[in-house]
Scaffold this motif. Structure first.
Motif, PDB file in Angstrom:
ATOM      1  N   HIS A  12      42.282  44.909  39.648  1.00 45.41           N
ATOM      2  CA  HIS A  12      41.303  43.852  39.360  1.00 45.41           C
ATOM      3  C   HIS A  12      39.897  44.424  39.526  1.00 45.41           C
ATOM      4  CE1 HIS A  12      44.335  40.504  40.024  1.00 45.41           C
ATOM      5  NE2 HIS A  12      44.938  41.518  40.618  1.00 45.41           N
ATOM      6  N   GLN A  30      37.355  42.655  41.886  1.00 45.46           N
ATOM      7  CA  GLN A  30      37.627  42.666  43.330  1.00 45.46           C
ATOM      8  C   GLN A  30      37.157  43.953  43.993  1.00 45.46           C
ATOM      9  OE1 GLN A  30      41.789  41.621  43.796  1.00 45.46           O
ATOM     10  NE2 GLN A  30      41.561  39.764  42.565  1.00 45.46           N
ATOM     11  N   LEU A  71      48.290  36.515  51.214  1.00 43.20           N
ATOM     12  CA  LEU A  71      47.776  36.384  49.845  1.00 43.20           C
ATOM     13  C   LEU A  71      46.968  35.115  49.596  1.00 43.20           C
ATOM     14  CD1 LEU A  71      47.694  37.134  46.789  1.00 43.20           C
ATOM     15  CD2 LEU A  71      49.890  35.951  46.565  1.00 43.20           C
ATOM     16  N   TRP A 101      43.694  34.858  51.380  1.00 46.26           N
ATOM     17  CA  TRP A 101      42.827  35.946  50.885  1.00 46.26           C
ATOM     18  C   TRP A 101      42.209  35.549  49.538  1.00 46.26           C
ATOM     19  CZ3 TRP A 101      43.675  39.161  46.543  1.00 46.26           C
ATOM     20  CH2 TRP A 101      42.859  40.286  46.467  1.00 46.26           C
ATOM     21  N   LEU A 102      43.006  34.910  48.698  1.00 42.74           N
ATOM     22  CA  LEU A 102      42.479  34.447  47.402  1.00 42.74           C
ATOM     23  C   LEU A 102      41.361  33.420  47.618  1.00 42.74           C
ATOM     24  CD1 LEU A 102      45.748  33.941  45.253  1.00 42.74           C
ATOM     25  CD2 LEU A 102      43.958  35.643  44.858  1.00 42.74           C
ATOM     26  N   THR A 155      38.545  36.221  47.289  1.00 41.61           N
ATOM     27  CA  THR A 155      38.697  36.586  45.884  1.00 41.61           C
ATOM     28  C   THR A 155      37.962  35.625  44.955  1.00 41.61           C
ATOM     29  OG1 THR A 155      40.868  37.302  46.565  1.00 41.61           O
ATOM     30  CG2 THR A 155      40.435  37.286  44.205  1.00 41.61           C
ATOM     31  N   ARG A 200      46.754  34.413  35.160  1.00 43.10           N
ATOM     32  CA  ARG A 200      46.673  35.026  36.493  1.00 43.10           C
ATOM     33  C   ARG A 200      48.036  35.074  37.189  1.00 43.10           C
ATOM     34  NH1 ARG A 200      41.883  35.198  39.757  1.00 43.10           N
ATOM     35  NH2 ARG A 200      42.459  36.740  41.273  1.00 43.10           N
ATOM     36  N   PHE A 201      48.636  33.917  37.363  1.00 42.89           N
ATOM     37  CA  PHE A 201      50.044  33.796  37.782  1.00 42.89           C
ATOM     38  C   PHE A 201      50.446  32.346  37.546  1.00 42.89           C
ATOM     39  CE2 PHE A 201      49.698  33.132  42.769  1.00 42.89           C
ATOM     40  CZ  PHE A 201      48.537  32.381  42.641  1.00 42.89           C
ATOM     41  N   HIS A 256      51.190  38.195  37.616  1.00 41.68           N
ATOM     42  CA  HIS A 256      51.809  38.491  38.913  1.00 41.68           C
ATOM     43  C   HIS A 256      53.128  37.735  38.998  1.00 41.68           C
ATOM     44  CE1 HIS A 256      47.443  38.975  39.657  1.00 41.68           C
ATOM     45  NE2 HIS A 256      47.769  39.868  40.562  1.00 41.68           N
ATOM     46  N   GLU A 307      55.400  37.885  44.490  1.00 40.59           N
ATOM     47  CA  GLU A 307      54.670  38.780  45.401  1.00 40.59           C
ATOM     48  C   GLU A 307      54.926  38.372  46.846  1.00 40.59           C
ATOM     49  OE1 GLU A 307      50.513  38.726  44.571  1.00 40.59           O
ATOM     50  OE2 GLU A 307      49.970  40.140  46.156  1.00 40.59           O
ATOM     51  N   HIS A 342      53.919  43.369  41.323  1.00 39.52           N
ATOM     52  CA  HIS A 342      54.647  43.144  42.583  1.00 39.52           C
ATOM     53  C   HIS A 342      56.170  43.104  42.450  1.00 39.52           C
ATOM     54  CE1 HIS A 342      50.721  42.977  44.155  1.00 39.52           C
ATOM     55  NE2 HIS A 342      50.403  41.953  43.375  1.00 39.52           N
ATOM     56  N   SER A 382      48.821  47.280  48.448  1.00 39.49           N
ATOM     57  CA  SER A 382      48.545  45.848  48.482  1.00 39.49           C
ATOM     58  C   SER A 382      49.643  45.098  49.230  1.00 39.49           C
ATOM     59  CB  SER A 382      48.434  45.330  47.047  1.00 39.49           C
ATOM     60  OG  SER A 382      48.416  43.936  47.014  1.00 39.49           O
ATOM     61  N   LEU A 414      48.598  42.976  52.469  1.00 37.09           N
ATOM     62  CA  LEU A 414      48.694  41.513  52.498  1.00 37.09           C
ATOM     63  C   LEU A 414      49.991  41.043  53.168  1.00 37.09           C
ATOM     64  CD1 LEU A 414      47.300  40.728  48.912  1.00 37.09           C
ATOM     65  CD2 LEU A 414      46.154  40.237  51.089  1.00 37.09           C
ATOM     66  N   ASP A 472      46.480  47.661  42.591  1.00 34.95           N
ATOM     67  CA  ASP A 472      46.146  46.251  42.853  1.00 34.95           C
ATOM     68  C   ASP A 472      44.874  46.077  43.690  1.00 34.95           C
ATOM     69  OD1 ASP A 472      46.456  43.473  42.595  1.00 34.95           O
ATOM     70  OD2 ASP A 472      47.551  43.337  44.485  1.00 34.95           O
TER      71      ASP A 472
HETATM   72  N1  GUN Z   1      48.200  36.543  42.715  1.00 31.72           N
HETATM   73  C1  GUN Z   1      47.345  35.804  41.984  1.00 31.72           C
HETATM   74  N2  GUN Z   1      46.130  36.360  41.923  1.00 31.72           N
HETATM   75  C2  GUN Z   1      46.205  37.494  42.632  1.00 31.72           C
HETATM   76  C3  GUN Z   1      45.259  38.504  42.937  1.00 31.72           C
HETATM   77  O1  GUN Z   1      44.097  38.488  42.537  1.00 31.72           O
HETATM   78  N3  GUN Z   1      45.726  39.535  43.701  1.00 31.72           N
HETATM   79  C4  GUN Z   1      47.009  39.604  44.132  1.00 31.72           C
HETATM   80  N4  GUN Z   1      47.396  40.625  44.873  1.00 31.72           N
HETATM   81  N5  GUN Z   1      47.899  38.642  43.880  1.00 31.72           N
HETATM   82  C5  GUN Z   1      47.503  37.598  43.137  1.00 31.72           C
END
Ligand code: GUN
Ligand code: ZN
Length: 447
Positions: free
Chosen positions: A88, A91, A102, A105-106, A110, A213-214, A241, A244, A280, A305, A309, A331
């Motif tokens: 990313h 980031q 995770l 952290w987002l 993020t 994104r996911f 993603h 994860e 992941h 990562s 995390l 990552d």
């Molecule tokens: N899952 C959704 N967004 C992200 C991200 O920015 N980083 C990671 N590691 N997992 C995510």
């Protein structure tokens, strides 16, 4: 090459140890040829951005026209540039930010950092730093997430195109479960992605990746739009993603009831195919892994990562058993290093914890030829074979006192590569070349 060679302007040669791969060194080929190609005293000849000859120095040197410049790098190892299959760029500034997992952290780091990419000048400045940092670590191609703002992708592609790097990137699509300031809609996200495809996919060396994104941050409508675009633009990449973190897996179960698994959500929308790359892949089951294999979708294994995390340990042995395509990735900023050597270091340890011995040759393969093949870019990048794009790195076994001491005692190629993987980082990359041109020199970069 002709018997009485004429000097060709622009042609250059490099005398060094050479390493690249014909195929996966862990798998026997039908004709018994080894996967690893290594020349102790080799010559790499480059012209017009491509490799025009590669082999033993003694065989190739007489074919060079008088006056062709030959750089003597006999104490160094040339390998293909690394391919980072999940990173990313927005980031960059929040790498090494502490958070308990995770999802916090987002929220904490993020999303606020990504908000700043609304501003094209900020995006352009970070894109420059980010690409410098990739090249410093020997990474010449990457699959790059931008932010939800189309201008973040525009800034990234502009900088990458100016440097003639082969990069894959995409604007993030995200229409729910995120702050308002980072939200698009199914329709707008689709329109913006399509116009970026038309502007940038296959322009010079740039390629586009659809980037939901996911699953938790996309509505079913948005995943549907994404699937339609993936169908319409078959040679465009897809990146997202999956599986994860266990909290994330539970969240997907609640958001998408009725699906067999998290991966099945993407499958349902036509998002598993060649050139689809999923970060992941820790909490997949065997059916999922087989589905990845059947569809040709790729797992981007991000060991720094996953440990940083606390997401979990990628099961290398299980991946091997189903032959799910796997490549390596940093990552960043969830990952804690831009260096693919450091990524190998951690990949080796994570594999060991699952009882699997990941060799250095295999890790170099996964970061070069293996990634290129998984991305349908075999023969183009990740190799020194004739005809390939001349993206390569010069590795210095004496880059640090400890590397020098250990590599001096290496008794095999595996031991040499293992030392690079375990002890190396950007300091081990003496130079990086993209399309035959130097784009990073360690000496010049040292202040
Ligand atoms: N899952 C959704 N967004 C992200 C991200 O920015 N980083 C990671 N590691 N997992 C995510
Ligand atoms: Zn990621």
């Amino acid at each position: 090459m002709s018997a009485s060679p004429q000097k060709q302007a622009g042609r250059r040669a490099f005398r060094a140890q050479l390493l690249y791969f014909a195929h996966d060194p862990a798998r026997a080929s039908l004709d018994g040829t080894p996967g690893t190609i290594y020349y102790r005293d080799g010559l790499l000849v480059v012209d017009d951005g491509r490799v025009v000859a590669v082999g033993d120095y003694d065989r190739l040197a007489p074919t060079l026209a008088d006056g062709t410049p030959v750089e003597d790098l006999r104490d160094k190892l040339i390998a293909p540039g690394f391919i980072d299959t999940h990173i990313h760029y927005p980031q960059t500034d929040i790498i090494a930010s502490p958070a308990p997992g995770l999802l916090p952290w987002l929220e904490t780091y993020t999303f606020p950092a990504e908000r700043r990419f609304e501003n094209p000048e900020h995006a352009a400045a970070v894109a420059k730093f980010f690409l410098d940092e990739l090249l410093r670590g020997g990474t010449t191609s990457a699959l790059v997430y931008c932010t939800v703002h189309p201008q973040s992708a525009e800034a990234f592609f502009t900088e990458s195109h100016a440097r003639n790097l082969r990069m894959v990137a995409g604007k993030v699509m995200m229409d729910r479960n995120c702050p308002e300031f980072l939200r698009d809609t199914a329709e707008q996200g689709g329109r913006d992605s399509e116009s970026l495809i038309q502007r940038w996919h296959q322009r010079g060396r740039q390629m586009y990746a659809l980037t939901p994104r996911f699953a938790p941050t996309s509505t079913e409508a948005q995943l549907g739009v994404c699937g339609e675009l993936a169908q319409r633009y078959q040679d465009v990449f897809i990146q997202s993603h999956v599986a994860e973190n266990t909290d994330e897996v539970e969240w997907v179960k609640a958001l998408f009831p009725g699906h067999r698994s998290y991966l099945d959500v993407y499958d349902h929308y036509g998002l598993l195919r060649r050139r689809a790359v999923y970060g992941h892949c820790i909490w997949l089951d065997e059916t999922d892994r087989r589905r990845m294999f059947e569809t040709g979708a790729v797992a981007a294994h991000c060991p720094t990562s996953n440990q940083f995390l606390g997401s979990g340990l990628f099961d290398f042995a299980a991946a091997e058993a189903t032959r799910m395509p796997v490549a390596l990735a940093t990552d960043v900023g969830g990952g804690s290093s831009f260096s693919m050597l450091q990524t190998m270091n951690e990949a080796h340890k994570v594999a060991r914890l699952s009882g699997y011995h990941l060799t250095a040759e295999r890790m170099f393969y996964l970061a070069t030829e293996g990634a290129a093949r998984a991305l349908d870019l075999g023969g183009q990048i990740g190799t020194l074979a004739e005809g390939a794009e001349a993206d390569f790195i010069v590795l210095d076994p004496k880059a640090t006192p400890l590397l020098a001491r250990r590599t001096a005692q290496a008794e095999s190629l595996e031991e040499l590569l293992f030392a690079f993987a375990l002890l190396g980082d950007d300091r081990a990359i003496s130079a990086t070349y993209a399309a035959g041109k130097p784009v990073h020199r360690r000496e010049a970069a040292q202040h």
